[in-house]
Design an enzyme around this catalytic site. Sequence first.
Site, short mmCIF file in Angstrom:
data_model
loop_
_atom_site.label_atom_id
_atom_site.label_comp_id
_atom_site.label_asym_id
_atom_site.label_seq_id
_atom_site.Cartn_x
_atom_site.Cartn_y
_atom_site.Cartn_z
CG ASP A 67 -0.47 -0.54 2.97
OD1 ASP A 67 1.20 -0.60 2.58
OD2 ASP A 67 -1.34 -0.67 3.75
CG ASN A 136 -9.44 -1.66 12.11
OD1 ASN A 136 -8.80 -2.41 11.33
ND2 ASN A 136 -9.67 -0.29 11.55
C1 GLP Z 1 -0.89 0.01 8.38
C2 GLP Z 1 0.38 -0.71 7.29
C3 GLP Z 1 -0.44 -2.41 6.88
C4 GLP Z 1 0.68 -2.60 8.96
C5 GLP Z 1 -0.16 -2.06 10.58
C6 GLP Z 1 -0.45 -2.57 11.71
O1 GLP Z 1 -1.81 0.86 8.77
N1 GLP Z 1 -1.17 -0.29 6.03
O2 GLP Z 1 0.16 -2.80 6.15
O3 GLP Z 1 0.75 -3.86 8.69
O4 GLP Z 1 -1.37 -0.63 9.42
O5 GLP Z 1 0.58 -1.36 11.72
P1 GLP Z 1 1.98 -1.49 12.16
O6 GLP Z 1 2.44 -2.23 12.00
O7 GLP Z 1 2.63 0.29 12.90
O8 GLP Z 1 1.14 -1.38 13.59
#
Ligand code: GLP
Length: 240
Positions: A67, A136
């Site tokens: 993404d 979530n």
């Molecule tokens: C983000 C990304 C995801 C990621 C998730 C968790 O928003 N778009 O690809 O896996 O949220 O993020 P984190 O590893 O910082 O908790």
Amino acid sequence: MKIIKVESYDQLSKTAAEMVIEKVRREPKTVLGLATGGTPVGLYKELVKDHQNGGTSYKEVSSFNLDEYVGLSGDDPNSYRYFMDEHLFNHVDISKENTHVPLGNTEDHQQHCQDYENLLKERGGVDLQILGIGPNGHIGFNEPGTSFQSETQVVELMDSTREANARFFNSIDEVPTHAISMGIATIMRSKEIILMVSGETKREALAQLLNGEVNENFPASILKNHPNVTVIADKDAVGE
Ligand code: GLP
């Protein structure tokens, strides 16, 4: 789903790194699906360390990221392209033209999403996909309610996701409202998936994933229908 429980974040990073390294050594032309966020930072550190000391080469590897934020160009320090360059691509021998991150600043986002999906298909799809999970249950930026049939598309971020990611920005107002994300169907076409789950803030999400049913309101639940998923979770995420 295979579940590996580890003691610490450090162990989680090392376990995931071993799996990626083994795959790349066995299949030098591997197509990696890559994730951003706090969770995979340790994994990328391990891959860089191993490249420098152990010599694993990424010369023939290509990568597709999950993404990107809409509105950010690749040289914006908060963009996921910048993140990937900083944490991995600049420190291993992968060729930059083989690294793909959706572009957040094209003239026509819809067209770009289609092009991204098509390019991934042309390249034979993702062999090994790294995933994190949102509190979530989102995977990529596919928020609760996203169709399991979805492909790469523009998505609107939930307030809770913007709040969770505000820690990387100066203030929440700077967190983009939209992103481009591989869809759930895109992710599910990966041949193998590693889901990394770390920390207390993911405890509920992990419990829901393991105990709940497959439902579009909890996007990660679809992974239960995939034939080759390994969940690696640290102690803080697993809880008592
Ligand atoms: C983000 C990304 C995801 C990621 C998730 C968790 O928003 N778009 O690809 O896996 O949220 O993020 P984190 O590893 O910082 O908790």
